[in-house]
Design a protein around this motif. Structure first.
Motif, PDB file in Angstrom:
ATOM      1  N   GLU A 182       0.820  -1.222   0.000  1.00 51.39           N
ATOM      2  CA  GLU A 182       0.000   0.000   0.000  1.00 51.39           C
ATOM      3  C   GLU A 182       0.847   1.262   0.000  1.00 51.39           C
ATOM      4  OE1 GLU A 182      -3.066   2.230   3.086  1.00 51.39           O
ATOM      5  OE2 GLU A 182      -3.020   0.038   3.031  1.00 51.39           O
ATOM      6  N   ILE A 183       1.924   1.275   0.782  1.00 48.22           N
ATOM      7  CA  ILE A 183       2.775   2.470   0.874  1.00 48.22           C
ATOM      8  C   ILE A 183       3.948   2.400  -0.110  1.00 48.22           C
ATOM      9  CG2 ILE A 183       2.146   2.821   3.280  1.00 48.22           C
ATOM     10  CD1 ILE A 183       4.845   1.692   4.102  1.00 48.22           C
ATOM     11  N   ASP A 184       4.018   1.297  -0.863  1.00 44.53           N
ATOM     12  CA  ASP A 184       5.045   1.107  -1.893  1.00 44.53           C
ATOM     13  C   ASP A 184       6.458   1.126  -1.311  1.00 44.53           C
ATOM     14  OD1 ASP A 184       5.827   0.579  -4.497  1.00 44.53           O
ATOM     15  OD2 ASP A 184       6.101   2.697  -4.996  1.00 44.53           O
ATOM     16  N   HIS A 185       6.612   0.623  -0.098  1.00 40.84           N
ATOM     17  CA  HIS A 185       7.932   0.535   0.526  1.00 40.84           C
ATOM     18  C   HIS A 185       7.952  -0.654   1.476  1.00 40.84           C
ATOM     19  CE1 HIS A 185       9.619   4.314  -0.934  1.00 40.84           C
ATOM     20  NE2 HIS A 185       8.480   4.902  -0.634  1.00 40.84           N
ATOM     21  N   ASP A 186       9.053  -1.404   1.451  1.00 43.37           N
ATOM     22  CA  ASP A 186       9.235  -2.493   2.403  1.00 43.37           C
ATOM     23  C   ASP A 186       9.823  -1.884   3.665  1.00 43.37           C
ATOM     24  OD1 ASP A 186      10.100  -4.636   3.944  1.00 43.37           O
ATOM     25  OD2 ASP A 186      10.589  -5.873   2.212  1.00 43.37           O
ATOM     26  N   LEU A 187       8.961  -1.566   4.618  1.00 40.98           N
ATOM     27  CA  LEU A 187       9.381  -0.880   5.834  1.00 40.98           C
ATOM     28  C   LEU A 187      10.429  -1.668   6.606  1.00 40.98           C
ATOM     29  CD1 LEU A 187       8.949   1.604   7.597  1.00 40.98           C
ATOM     30  CD2 LEU A 187       7.079   0.402   8.732  1.00 40.98           C
ATOM     31  N   SER A 188      10.278  -2.979   6.652  1.00 39.23           N
ATOM     32  CA  SER A 188      11.228  -3.812   7.376  1.00 39.23           C
ATOM     33  C   SER A 188      12.625  -3.708   6.771  1.00 39.23           C
ATOM     34  CB  SER A 188      10.761  -5.273   7.367  1.00 39.23           C
ATOM     35  OG  SER A 188      11.663  -6.092   8.073  1.00 39.23           O
ATOM     36  N   ALA A 189      12.698  -3.760   5.439  1.00 36.87           N
ATOM     37  CA  ALA A 189      13.988  -3.659   4.753  1.00 36.87           C
ATOM     38  C   ALA A 189      14.595  -2.268   4.933  1.00 36.87           C
ATOM     39  CB  ALA A 189      13.815  -3.968   3.268  1.00 36.87           C
ATOM     40  N   ILE A 190      13.752  -1.250   4.909  1.00 33.23           N
ATOM     41  CA  ILE A 190      14.236   0.129   5.098  1.00 33.23           C
ATOM     42  C   ILE A 190      14.834   0.292   6.491  1.00 33.23           C
ATOM     43  CG2 ILE A 190      13.500   2.534   5.344  1.00 33.23           C
ATOM     44  CD1 ILE A 190      11.468   1.985   3.100  1.00 33.23           C
ATOM     45  N   LEU A 191      14.140  -0.241   7.497  1.00 34.07           N
ATOM     46  CA  LEU A 191      14.636  -0.137   8.867  1.00 34.07           C
ATOM     47  C   LEU A 191      15.953  -0.897   9.034  1.00 34.07           C
ATOM     48  CD1 LEU A 191      11.297  -0.512  10.861  1.00 34.07           C
ATOM     49  CD2 LEU A 191      12.634   1.565  10.506  1.00 34.07           C
ATOM     50  N   ASP A 192      16.051  -2.073   8.425  1.00 29.62           N
ATOM     51  CA  ASP A 192      17.301  -2.837   8.486  1.00 29.62           C
ATOM     52  C   ASP A 192      18.435  -2.025   7.869  1.00 29.62           C
ATOM     53  OD1 ASP A 192      16.196  -5.032   9.735  1.00 29.62           O
ATOM     54  OD2 ASP A 192      15.838  -6.146   7.882  1.00 29.62           O
ATOM     55  N   GLY A 193      18.159  -1.395   6.735  1.00 27.84           N
ATOM     56  CA  GLY A 193      19.173  -0.592   6.065  1.00 27.84           C
ATOM     57  C   GLY A 193      19.587   0.607   6.893  1.00 27.84           C
ATOM     58  N   ALA A 194      18.609   1.267   7.534  1.00 31.15           N
ATOM     59  CA  ALA A 194      18.901   2.436   8.361  1.00 31.15           C
ATOM     60  C   ALA A 194      19.730   2.045   9.579  1.00 31.15           C
ATOM     61  CB  ALA A 194      17.597   3.107   8.795  1.00 31.15           C
ATOM     62  N   ILE A 195      19.393   0.909  10.203  1.00 34.28           N
ATOM     63  CA  ILE A 195      20.134   0.438  11.375  1.00 34.28           C
ATOM     64  C   ILE A 195      21.589   0.134  10.998  1.00 34.28           C
ATOM     65  CG2 ILE A 195      20.365  -1.485  13.003  1.00 34.28           C
ATOM     66  CD1 ILE A 195      17.269  -1.607  13.030  1.00 34.28           C
ATOM     67  N   ASP A 196      21.764  -0.569   9.895  1.00 31.77           N
ATOM     68  CA  ASP A 196      23.120  -0.907   9.448  1.00 31.77           C
ATOM     69  C   ASP A 196      23.924   0.352   9.136  1.00 31.77           C
ATOM     70  OD1 ASP A 196      22.573  -3.594   9.700  1.00 31.77           O
ATOM     71  OD2 ASP A 196      22.112  -3.896   7.570  1.00 31.77           O
ATOM     72  N   ALA A 197      23.289   1.324   8.469  1.00 34.27           N
ATOM     73  CA  ALA A 197      23.982   2.557   8.089  1.00 34.27           C
ATOM     74  C   ALA A 197      24.399   3.366   9.313  1.00 34.27           C
ATOM     75  CB  ALA A 197      23.086   3.393   7.179  1.00 34.27           C
ATOM     76  N   LEU A 198      23.526   3.422  10.323  1.00 31.67           N
ATOM     77  CA  LEU A 198      23.846   4.187  11.529  1.00 31.67           C
ATOM     78  C   LEU A 198      24.907   3.493  12.375  1.00 31.67           C
ATOM     79  CD1 LEU A 198      20.359   5.550  12.642  1.00 31.67           C
ATOM     80  CD2 LEU A 198      22.320   6.861  11.821  1.00 31.67           C
ATOM     81  N   ARG A 199      24.950   2.173  12.305  1.00 31.54           N
ATOM     82  CA  ARG A 199      26.016   1.460  13.015  1.00 31.54           C
ATOM     83  C   ARG A 199      27.365   1.721  12.343  1.00 31.54           C
ATOM     84  NH1 ARG A 199      22.748  -4.222  14.138  1.00 31.54           N
ATOM     85  NH2 ARG A 199      21.866  -3.611  16.159  1.00 31.54           N
ATOM     86  N   ARG A 200      27.354   1.803  11.010  1.00 31.02           N
ATOM     87  CA  ARG A 200      28.598   2.085  10.292  1.00 31.02           C
ATOM     88  C   ARG A 200      29.052   3.526  10.525  1.00 31.02           C
ATOM     89  NH1 ARG A 200      25.886  -0.571   6.065  1.00 31.02           N
ATOM     90  NH2 ARG A 200      25.446   1.468   5.123  1.00 31.02           N
ATOM     91  N   THR A 201      28.082   4.439  10.446  1.00 36.40           N
ATOM     92  CA  THR A 201      28.397   5.864  10.588  1.00 36.40           C
ATOM     93  C   THR A 201      27.363   6.506  11.507  1.00 36.40           C
ATOM     94  OG1 THR A 201      29.150   5.823   8.273  1.00 36.40           O
ATOM     95  CG2 THR A 201      28.943   7.985   9.337  1.00 36.40           C
ATOM     96  N   PRO A 202      27.687   6.697  12.793  1.00 37.56           N
ATOM     97  CA  PRO A 202      26.740   7.298  13.742  1.00 37.56           C
ATOM     98  C   PRO A 202      26.380   8.742  13.367  1.00 37.56           C
ATOM     99  CG  PRO A 202      28.532   6.182  14.891  1.00 37.56           C
ATOM    100  CD  PRO A 202      28.924   6.242  13.448  1.00 37.56           C
ATOM    101  N   LEU A 203      25.309   9.232  13.946  1.00 40.77           N
ATOM    102  CA  LEU A 203      24.832  10.578  13.636  1.00 40.77           C
ATOM    103  C   LEU A 203      25.886  11.643  13.915  1.00 40.77           C
ATOM    104  CD1 LEU A 203      21.162  10.399  14.988  1.00 40.77           C
ATOM    105  CD2 LEU A 203      21.889  10.459  12.597  1.00 40.77           C
ATOM    106  N   LEU A 204      26.580  11.516  15.055  1.00 37.72           N
ATOM    107  CA  LEU A 204      27.579  12.518  15.398  1.00 37.72           C
ATOM    108  C   LEU A 204      28.683  12.579  14.347  1.00 37.72           C
ATOM    109  CD1 LEU A 204      28.639  14.612  17.351  1.00 37.72           C
ATOM    110  CD2 LEU A 204      29.733  12.784  18.667  1.00 37.72           C
ATOM    111  N   GLU A 205      29.105  11.430  13.872  1.00 36.37           N
ATOM    112  CA  GLU A 205      30.140  11.398  12.833  1.00 36.37           C
ATOM    113  C   GLU A 205      29.632  12.035  11.549  1.00 36.37           C
ATOM    114  OE1 GLU A 205      32.798   8.099  10.369  1.00 36.37           O
ATOM    115  OE2 GLU A 205      31.893   7.564  12.304  1.00 36.37           O
ATOM    116  N   ARG A 206      28.368  11.826  11.227  1.00 33.95           N
ATOM    117  CA  ARG A 206      27.775  12.434  10.033  1.00 33.95           C
ATOM    118  C   ARG A 206      27.720  13.953  10.165  1.00 33.95           C
ATOM    119  NH1 ARG A 206      24.989   8.525   6.925  1.00 33.95           N
ATOM    120  NH2 ARG A 206      25.115   6.462   7.912  1.00 33.95           N
ATOM    121  N   ILE A 207      27.394  14.432  11.367  1.00 31.23           N
ATOM    122  CA  ILE A 207      27.346  15.876  11.607  1.00 31.23           C
ATOM    123  C   ILE A 207      28.738  16.483  11.443  1.00 31.23           C
ATOM    124  CG2 ILE A 207      26.998  17.635  13.398  1.00 31.23           C
ATOM    125  CD1 ILE A 207      24.680  15.910  14.438  1.00 31.23           C
TER     126      ILE A 207
END
Length: 224
Positions: A182-207
């Protein structure tokens, strides 16, 4: 009122709230009934007064409040999850769903096995186990291979609940698949990707990286 993110349980990422069954368990039985009534009133108030949007959603910096929106999604799914369990006549607490599923699939396990499999503190697993034992869904026995070790098994009623739970979880998975379509997005896959990305590069490092780039760009502009 968001809860501390501490565990993956039931219907989403949720922590131990001061209103959770885990926190209420140590209270004297004489105090538990009026306390439970208070919690029911509090939950009803939250459902009735929870807005679809709030100040954060309308602010110019709303993009910084992603965690609040995720917590509200968790609460929404958790509330609907409780209804799903009741409708299927499942008495397993929402927070003990994954625990029950693991025990049902393994037949008999130790408390350490549960904590390791669910990647959660030993104490939290112990609280879930004690709750299931009080409900008559789980029993503790001596390990026939090692008398010093205790193992946990589902009772006859627990096995019935486990079967109902498997059926309902399959239905829930399909319902989520319908939602993703319905929303045209696999929410589970998106969350997995976001978690992995933040573990690789935390928010503070991105800032910090952004600030470094902005500083370099500013120096280039001045050099011209």
């Amino acid at each position: 009122m968001p809860e501390p993110v501490e565990e993956q349980a039931g219907w989403g990422v949720r922590g131990i709230s001061p209103f959770s069954e885990e926190t209420r368990a140590p209270f004297d039985i004489r105090l538990r009934e009026p306390y439970t009534q208070l919690i029911a009133q509090f939950n009803a108030y939250m459902v009735d007064n929870m807005k679809a949007t709030n100040f954060r959603d309308e602010h110019a910096l709303k993009g910084a409040f992603v965690s609040n929106k995720l917590l509200r999604l968790v609460d929404l799914i958790a509330d609907q999850g409780d209804d799903l369990l009741r409708e299927a006549e499942i008495t397993v607490p929402a927070r003990a769903v994954a625990c029950t599923l693991f025990i049902g699939e393994k037949d008999q396990v130790s408390l350490a096995d549960i904590a390791k499999a669910l990647d959660e503190p030993h104490q939290l697993s112990a609280q879930r186990v004690e709750g299931l034992i009080r409900l008559g869904l789980l029993e503790r026995r001596d390990d026939p291979k090692d008398r010093r070790r205790k193992v946990l098994r589902l009772t006859k009623n627990g096995k019935v609940q486990y079967q109902r739970l498997c059926v309902r979880l399959a239905e829930i998975e399909q319902a989520f698949n319908d939602l993703y379509a319905e929303i045209d997005h696999d929410l589970s896959a998106i969350l997995d990707g976001a978690i992995d990305a933040l573990r690789r590069t935390p928010l503070l490092e991105r800032i910090r990286k952004h600030a470094t780039k902005a500083e370099a760009s500013d120096k280039n502009q001045k050099a011209r």
